[in-house]
Design an enzyme around this catalytic site. Structure first.
Site, PDB file in Angstrom:
ATOM      1  N   LYS A   7       0.844  -1.193   0.000  1.00 20.17           N
ATOM      2  CA  LYS A   7       0.000   0.000   0.000  1.00 20.17           C
ATOM      3  C   LYS A   7       0.867   1.226   0.000  1.00 20.17           C
ATOM      4  O   LYS A   7       1.975   1.206   0.536  1.00 20.17           O
ATOM      5  CB  LYS A   7      -0.861   0.055   1.268  1.00 20.17           C
ATOM      6  CG  LYS A   7      -1.980  -0.937   1.289  1.00 20.17           C
ATOM      7  CD  LYS A   7      -2.849  -0.791   2.517  1.00 20.17           C
ATOM      8  CE  LYS A   7      -3.864  -1.928   2.499  1.00 20.17           C
ATOM      9  NZ  LYS A   7      -4.976  -1.699   3.386  1.00 20.17           N
ATOM     10  N   GLN A   8       0.356   2.269  -0.585  1.00 18.32           N
ATOM     11  CA  GLN A   8       1.103   3.517  -0.576  1.00 18.32           C
ATOM     12  C   GLN A   8       0.203   4.626  -0.092  1.00 18.32           C
ATOM     13  O   GLN A   8      -0.835   4.896  -0.692  1.00 18.32           O
ATOM     14  CB  GLN A   8       1.609   3.792  -1.994  1.00 18.32           C
ATOM     15  CG  GLN A   8       1.921   5.253  -2.265  1.00 18.32           C
ATOM     16  CD  GLN A   8       3.337   5.455  -2.704  1.00 18.32           C
ATOM     17  OE1 GLN A   8       3.869   4.702  -3.501  1.00 18.32           O
ATOM     18  NE2 GLN A   8       3.979   6.490  -2.182  1.00 18.32           N
ATOM     19  N   GLY A   9       0.575   5.245   1.019  1.00 22.62           N
ATOM     20  CA  GLY A   9      -0.204   6.365   1.552  1.00 22.62           C
ATOM     21  C   GLY A   9       0.478   7.680   1.235  1.00 22.62           C
ATOM     22  O   GLY A   9       1.381   7.742   0.392  1.00 22.62           O
ATOM     23  N   ALA A  10       0.007   8.741   1.909  1.00 23.44           N
ATOM     24  CA  ALA A  10       0.555  10.069   1.652  1.00 23.44           C
ATOM     25  C   ALA A  10       1.959  10.201   2.239  1.00 23.44           C
ATOM     26  O   ALA A  10       2.777  10.953   1.724  1.00 23.44           O
ATOM     27  CB  ALA A  10      -0.369  11.121   2.242  1.00 23.44           C
ATOM     28  N   GLU A  11       2.224   9.486   3.304  1.00 23.67           N
ATOM     29  CA  GLU A  11       3.475   9.670   4.028  1.00 23.67           C
ATOM     30  C   GLU A  11       4.328   8.415   4.049  1.00 23.67           C
ATOM     31  O   GLU A  11       5.501   8.484   4.354  1.00 23.67           O
ATOM     32  CB  GLU A  11       3.177  10.025   5.485  1.00 23.67           C
ATOM     33  CG  GLU A  11       2.367  11.268   5.669  1.00 23.67           C
ATOM     34  CD  GLU A  11       3.162  12.342   6.381  1.00 23.67           C
ATOM     35  OE1 GLU A  11       4.007  11.991   7.214  1.00 23.67           O
ATOM     36  OE2 GLU A  11       2.943  13.523   6.073  1.00 23.67           O
ATOM     37  N   ALA A  12       3.699   7.283   3.785  1.00 25.79           N
ATOM     38  CA  ALA A  12       4.434   6.033   4.003  1.00 25.79           C
ATOM     39  C   ALA A  12       4.083   4.986   2.957  1.00 25.79           C
ATOM     40  O   ALA A  12       2.996   5.003   2.371  1.00 25.79           O
ATOM     41  CB  ALA A  12       4.119   5.500   5.394  1.00 25.79           C
ATOM     42  N   LYS A  27       6.798  -0.464   7.388  1.00 27.90           N
ATOM     43  CA  LYS A  27       6.246   0.863   7.117  1.00 27.90           C
ATOM     44  C   LYS A  27       7.417   1.809   6.897  1.00 27.90           C
ATOM     45  O   LYS A  27       8.172   2.088   7.816  1.00 27.90           O
ATOM     46  CB  LYS A  27       5.373   1.315   8.290  1.00 27.90           C
ATOM     47  CG  LYS A  27       4.769   2.698   8.082  1.00 27.90           C
ATOM     48  CD  LYS A  27       3.723   3.013   9.132  1.00 27.90           C
ATOM     49  CE  LYS A  27       3.152   4.397   8.907  1.00 27.90           C
ATOM     50  NZ  LYS A  27       2.059   4.702   9.842  1.00 27.90           N
ATOM     51  N   ASP A 132      -4.377  10.764  15.219  1.00 31.95           N
ATOM     52  CA  ASP A 132      -4.980  10.516  13.904  1.00 31.95           C
ATOM     53  C   ASP A 132      -6.005   9.378  14.003  1.00 31.95           C
ATOM     54  O   ASP A 132      -5.910   8.369  13.316  1.00 31.95           O
ATOM     55  CB  ASP A 132      -3.873  10.164  12.896  1.00 31.95           C
ATOM     56  CG  ASP A 132      -4.367  10.147  11.447  1.00 31.95           C
ATOM     57  OD1 ASP A 132      -5.447  10.696  11.167  1.00 31.95           O
ATOM     58  OD2 ASP A 132      -3.665   9.580  10.590  1.00 31.95           O
TER      59      ASP A 132
HETATM   60  N1  LIG Z   1       0.621  -4.201  11.108  1.00 34.48           N
HETATM   61  C1  LIG Z   1      -0.281  -4.206  10.127  1.00 34.48           C
HETATM   62  N2  LIG Z   1      -0.957  -5.338   9.807  1.00 34.48           N
HETATM   63  C2  LIG Z   1      -1.869  -5.342   8.817  1.00 34.48           C
HETATM   64  N3  LIG Z   1      -2.186  -4.264   8.068  1.00 34.48           N
HETATM   65  C3  LIG Z   1      -1.544  -3.101   8.322  1.00 34.48           C
HETATM   66  C4  LIG Z   1      -0.568  -3.020   9.363  1.00 34.48           C
HETATM   67  N4  LIG Z   1      -0.093  -1.748   9.377  1.00 34.48           N
HETATM   68  C5  LIG Z   1      -0.742  -1.080   8.403  1.00 34.48           C
HETATM   69  N5  LIG Z   1      -1.618  -1.884   7.766  1.00 34.48           N
HETATM   70  C6  LIG Z   1      -2.503  -1.497   6.633  1.00 34.48           C
HETATM   71  O1  LIG Z   1      -1.908  -0.430   5.923  1.00 34.48           O
HETATM   72  C7  LIG Z   1      -2.714   0.751   5.982  1.00 34.48           C
HETATM   73  C8  LIG Z   1      -1.826   1.968   6.115  1.00 34.48           C
HETATM   74  O2  LIG Z   1      -1.038   1.891   7.303  1.00 34.48           O
HETATM   75  P1  LIG Z   1      -0.839   3.151   8.251  1.00 34.48           P
HETATM   76  O3  LIG Z   1      -2.160   3.667   8.646  1.00 34.48           O
HETATM   77  O4  LIG Z   1       0.095   2.785   9.337  1.00 34.48           O
HETATM   78  O5  LIG Z   1      -0.073   4.139   7.264  1.00 34.48           O
HETATM   79  P2  LIG Z   1      -0.473   5.554   6.647  1.00 34.48           P
HETATM   80  O6  LIG Z   1      -1.875   5.915   6.923  1.00 34.48           O
HETATM   81  O7  LIG Z   1       0.021   5.594   5.265  1.00 34.48           O
HETATM   82  O8  LIG Z   1       0.520   6.341   7.502  1.00 34.48           O
HETATM   83  P3  LIG Z   1       0.648   7.880   7.824  1.00 34.48           P
HETATM   84  O9  LIG Z   1      -0.675   8.318   8.346  1.00 34.48           O
HETATM   85  O10 LIG Z   1       1.740   7.929   8.826  1.00 34.48           O
HETATM   86  O11 LIG Z   1       0.955   8.504   6.499  1.00 34.48           O
HETATM   87  C9  LIG Z   1      -3.650   0.534   7.170  1.00 34.48           C
HETATM   88  O12 LIG Z   1      -4.860   1.223   7.034  1.00 34.48           O
HETATM   89  C10 LIG Z   1      -3.843  -1.000   7.129  1.00 34.48           C
HETATM   90  O13 LIG Z   1      -4.831  -1.335   6.178  1.00 34.48           O
HETATM   91 MG   LIG Z   2      -3.325   5.354   8.386  1.00 39.53          MG
END
Ligand SMILES: Nc1ncnc2c1ncn2[C@@H]1O[C@H](COP(=O)(O)OP(=O)(O)OP(=O)(O)O)[C@@H](O)[C@H]1O
Ligand SMILES: [Mg+2]
Length: 224
Positions: A7-12, A27, A132
């Site tokens: 998965k690719q989010g805004a920050e990670a 992550k 958050d």
């Molecule tokens: N330990 C885990 N096990 C299973 N799925 C996970 C796990 N960590 C993250 N995910 C999946 O990945 C998605 C994104 O992870 P996370 O919310 O930590 O990152 P993000 O929203 O991109 O981060 P940030 O808000 O710091 O930019 C989560 O919504 C979940 O679906």
């Molecule tokens: Mg998140």
């Protein structure tokens, strides 16, 4: 190490791999080109540290978060347990709402609301502010009748005992819930009810602050 981008989010970026045979999520916080490089570096390092610290602190207090396996500060990577066969609370609520009528959906979701309120009450009692709280940052694992609620994504978290910060934490959740899922006012009330039960000492003040923050939010929208 063989890592597959998941998965690719805004920050990670989130990768799947395994850590000494255990299903593992990596992550990775990446560089933001629009930020000044040294500011970006320190902000990223701060987020990684906040996230790991809060996850450990939660686990020490009985709040379920993924186990942290390893942290690499040079690459801004957190290696953690993959919560297998889990769904985000967001997808779970969407599914329930999509397959039942309104009253039935609320009945089905009540135990979840209680579990969320209970968990957040314990978390705030330990002065952990998540920063958050959205339904994507909560995972459910197992059968609905017997499931575990995991809190994740603690990059914006901090340690603070002010009711104001906790009230804002709840307000963020309320906004996230109501804006993503229609007809969830009653569920949020359930969350608050359980929150007050599990955080018996400070919850009155926090709920008072929540009401203040709501009023400010409303005024802002009226002014435009
Ligand atoms: N330990 C885990 N096990 C299973 N799925 C996970 C796990 N960590 C993250 N995910 C999946 O990945 C998605 C994104 O992870 P996370 O919310 O930590 O990152 P993000 O929203 O991109 O981060 P940030 O808000 O710091 O930019 C989560 O919504 C979940 O679906
Ligand atoms: Mg998140």
């Amino acid at each position: 190490m063989n890592m597959e981008l998941w998965k690719q989010g805004a920050e990670a970026k989130i990768y799947k791999t395994n850590f000494y045979g255990r299903p593992c999520i990596v992550k990775e916080r990446f560089t933001k080109s629009y930020r000044h490089p040294s500011l970006d570096k320190s902000l990223t390092a701060h987020r990684v540290k906040s996230e790991v610290r809060a996850m450990l602190r939660c686990r020490m207090n009985g709040i379920i978060t993924p186990t942290v396996y390893f942290v690499n500060m040079d690459s801004s990577c957190i290696y953690m347990e993959e919560v297998q066969d889990s769904v985000t609370v967001k997808d779970y609520i969407k599914n329930v709402q999509g397959s039942k009528d309104l009253a039935e959906a609320i009945e089905t979701l009540k135990p979840l609301a209680q579990a969320i309120g209970n968990t957040l009450g314990i978390m705030h009692k330990q002065n952990i502010v998540h920063g958050d709280l959205t339904t994507s940052n909560m995972l459910l694992q197992g059968k609905p009748s017997d499931c575990k609620l995991y809190l994740i994504d603690f990059g914006l978290s901090f340690f603070e005992n002010m009711s104001e910060d906790k009230g804002v934490d709840l307000y963020v959740l309320e906004r996230a819930l109501l804006s993503t899922h229609p007809n969830t006012e009653e569920l949020f009330n359930k969350v608050l009810e359980a929150y007050c039960k599990s955080n018996d000492t400070g919850s009155k003040e926090v709920v008072g602050k929540l009401e203040e923050v709501r009023m400010r939010g409303r005024k802002r929208t009226m002014v435009g």
